[in-house]
Design an enzyme around this catalytic site. Structure first.
Site, PDB file in Angstrom:
ATOM      1  N   SER A  31     -42.710  87.770 -13.269  1.00 45.77           N
ATOM      2  CA  SER A  31     -41.456  87.654 -14.021  1.00 45.77           C
ATOM      3  C   SER A  31     -41.266  86.248 -14.563  1.00 45.77           C
ATOM      4  O   SER A  31     -41.352  85.279 -13.804  1.00 45.77           O
ATOM      5  CB  SER A  31     -40.257  87.950 -13.111  1.00 45.77           C
ATOM      6  N   HIS A  62     -40.966  91.557 -19.025  1.00 46.68           N
ATOM      7  CA  HIS A  62     -42.365  91.951 -18.812  1.00 46.68           C
ATOM      8  C   HIS A  62     -42.835  92.649 -20.089  1.00 46.68           C
ATOM      9  O   HIS A  62     -42.246  93.655 -20.490  1.00 46.68           O
ATOM     10  CB  HIS A  62     -42.482  92.934 -17.632  1.00 46.68           C
ATOM     11  N   HIS A  84     -43.831  97.622 -10.525  1.00 44.13           N
ATOM     12  CA  HIS A  84     -43.245  97.400  -9.191  1.00 44.13           C
ATOM     13  C   HIS A  84     -42.927  98.727  -8.516  1.00 44.13           C
ATOM     14  O   HIS A  84     -42.618  99.717  -9.172  1.00 44.13           O
ATOM     15  CB  HIS A  84     -41.940  96.598  -9.320  1.00 44.13           C
ATOM     16  N   TYR A  86     -40.243  99.369  -6.948  1.00 42.79           N
ATOM     17  CA  TYR A  86     -38.835  99.746  -7.172  1.00 42.79           C
ATOM     18  C   TYR A  86     -38.614 100.492  -8.486  1.00 42.79           C
ATOM     19  O   TYR A  86     -37.558 101.048  -8.721  1.00 42.79           O
ATOM     20  CB  TYR A  86     -37.914  98.508  -7.092  1.00 42.79           C
ATOM     21  N   GLU A  87     -39.643 100.481  -9.348  1.00 39.37           N
ATOM     22  CA  GLU A  87     -39.489 101.226 -10.603  1.00 39.37           C
ATOM     23  C   GLU A  87     -39.629 102.735 -10.368  1.00 39.37           C
ATOM     24  O   GLU A  87     -39.416 103.528 -11.284  1.00 39.37           O
ATOM     25  CB  GLU A  87     -40.498 100.719 -11.640  1.00 39.37           C
ATOM     26  N   ALA A 114     -42.634  85.501  -9.428  1.00 38.23           N
ATOM     27  CA  ALA A 114     -41.409  84.731  -9.208  1.00 38.23           C
ATOM     28  C   ALA A 114     -40.925  85.110  -7.819  1.00 38.23           C
ATOM     29  O   ALA A 114     -41.020  86.282  -7.435  1.00 38.23           O
ATOM     30  CB  ALA A 114     -40.369  85.117 -10.247  1.00 38.23           C
ATOM     31  N   MET A 211     -40.798  90.868  -4.792  1.00 36.81           N
ATOM     32  CA  MET A 211     -40.836  92.329  -4.911  1.00 36.81           C
ATOM     33  C   MET A 211     -42.187  92.832  -5.427  1.00 36.81           C
ATOM     34  O   MET A 211     -42.273  93.917  -6.009  1.00 36.81           O
ATOM     35  CB  MET A 211     -39.720  92.798  -5.849  1.00 36.81           C
ATOM     36  N   SER A 212     -43.222  92.041  -5.251  1.00 40.23           N
ATOM     37  CA  SER A 212     -44.528  92.450  -5.791  1.00 40.23           C
ATOM     38  C   SER A 212     -45.643  91.843  -4.942  1.00 40.23           C
ATOM     39  O   SER A 212     -45.423  91.406  -3.819  1.00 40.23           O
ATOM     40  CB  SER A 212     -44.666  91.960  -7.242  1.00 40.23           C
ATOM     41  N   ASN A 235     -35.709  80.482  -7.389  1.00 42.33           N
ATOM     42  CA  ASN A 235     -34.367  80.301  -6.804  1.00 42.33           C
ATOM     43  C   ASN A 235     -34.555  80.202  -5.302  1.00 42.33           C
ATOM     44  O   ASN A 235     -35.584  80.620  -4.778  1.00 42.33           O
ATOM     45  CB  ASN A 235     -33.485  81.524  -7.126  1.00 42.33           C
ATOM     46  N   HIS A 247     -31.127  87.681 -12.406  1.00 44.78           N
ATOM     47  CA  HIS A 247     -32.433  87.707 -13.059  1.00 44.78           C
ATOM     48  C   HIS A 247     -32.553  86.616 -14.137  1.00 44.78           C
ATOM     49  O   HIS A 247     -33.638  86.091 -14.374  1.00 44.78           O
ATOM     50  CB  HIS A 247     -32.672  89.100 -13.652  1.00 44.78           C
TER      51      HIS A 247
HETATM   52  N1  HPA Z   1     -35.932  87.744  -3.983  1.00 45.61           N
HETATM   53  C1  HPA Z   1     -36.809  88.686  -4.397  1.00 45.61           C
HETATM   54  N2  HPA Z   1     -37.479  88.593  -5.525  1.00 45.61           N
HETATM   55  C2  HPA Z   1     -37.288  87.499  -6.281  1.00 45.61           C
HETATM   56  C3  HPA Z   1     -36.410  86.487  -5.920  1.00 45.61           C
HETATM   57  C4  HPA Z   1     -35.688  86.611  -4.694  1.00 45.61           C
HETATM   58  O1  HPA Z   1     -34.876  85.756  -4.290  1.00 45.61           O
HETATM   59  N3  HPA Z   1     -36.457  85.548  -6.901  1.00 45.61           N
HETATM   60  C5  HPA Z   1     -37.351  85.986  -7.814  1.00 45.61           C
HETATM   61  N4  HPA Z   1     -37.853  87.174  -7.449  1.00 45.61           N
END
Ligand code: HPA
Length: 277
Positions: A31, A62, A84, A86-87, A114, A211-212, A235, A247
């Protein structure tokens, strides 16, 4: 035959005439990091929507295509956008792209993502070399083993290849780029983690959450690929930072570190390709 393997062979058949070369390195851009693909010396692209049965990436930011191109003189297949869990795709579909890149001939899988910083010594904007992972979602090797790729019970002791990590560290050091190194914890998403889940991840030895990635490493390790990964800490994870997560922040931080990220990835791909020759 495993239905996931049949589907994979169909995907491969539907594009094999369009694959311009045997890639050495497969690169997955996370991401906010997709723009790296445009900096390569591009030979051709294949949009995921052109591939019969291929899971489509639905995430904003993406792009959804394979890019074939060169980094230096290294032939690379790059995923601009990943799939992902979650999709809503079955876990075997989530790793189908990785398996497809192995069928194309890639020997190295270079993962990027990310991620949220769990280790309180980290700051948003840091790059983290992935040393290991904890996977909180189903294992992508479940179901009948695809013995054409690897064994039923693959060893995971050195998933993120120590030699590759040393190369990446050396490249970063030479360019004066500071990198963290730590354990990535994959949650399912799409909701961000709760502060309690982040504390759990830390208690378990995690340094970043996302998440990946972990499931892709599991599939690639099964197929005997050399694996390395870099997380962009976009973050600090929930409860570590006081502001809510969103996001847009992921994209903003990824943009801020894009030049540094790009330098490390380019130098590492060239050095890794050289080393595994
Ligand atoms: N958590 C999960 N996935 C992420 C995060 C997060 O804080 N930041 C970027 N992708």
């Amino acid at each position: 035959m495993n239905p996931a393997y049949i589907k994979l062979l169909q995907c491969f058949d539907s594009i094999k005439e369009r694959i311009p070369f045997k890639p050495k390195v497969a690169l997955i851009l996370g991401s906010g990091l997709g723009d790296y693909g445009d900096t390569m010396d591009i030979v051709s692209t294949i949009p995921y929507k052109d591939i019969a049965g291929f899971p489509q990436s639905t995430v904003q930011g993406h792009k959804g295509q394979f890019i074939f191109g060169y980094v230096g003189i290294v032939p690379v297949v790059c995923m601009q956008g990943r799939v992902h869990y979650y999709e809503g795709y079955p876990i075997t579909d989530v790793v189908l792209p990785v398996r497809l890149m192995k069928l194309m001939g890639a020997e190295v899988l270079f993962l990027t993502n990310a991620a949220g910083g769990v280790n309180t010594k980290y700051s948003a904007g840091d790059l983290m070399l992935i040393s290991d992972h904890i996977c909180m979602i189903p294992n992508p090797l479940m179901g009948e083993n695809i013995s054409e790729f690897g064994p039923r019970f693959p060893d995971m002791s050195d998933t993120y290849d120590r030699a590759l990590r040393d190369i990446i560290k050396e490249q970063a050091e030479q360019m004066g780029i500071v990198m963290q190194e730590g354990v990535y914890v994959q949650f399912s998403g799409p909701s961000y983690e709760t502060p309690a889940e982040v504390r759990m991840a830390r208690a378990l030895g995690g340094d970043a959450v996302g998440m990946s990635t972990a499931v892709e490493a599991v599939a690639a390790n099964h197929m005997g690929m050399h694996i390395c990964g870099i997380s962009c800490i976009t973050n600090m994870a929930a409860g570590v930072q006081t502001s809510p997560l969103d996001h847009a922040e992921v994209q903003e931080t990824a943009d801020r570190v894009a030049a540094t990220f790009s330098k490390v990835v380019t130098a590492s791909i060239i050095a890794i390709a050289d080393a595994i020759n």
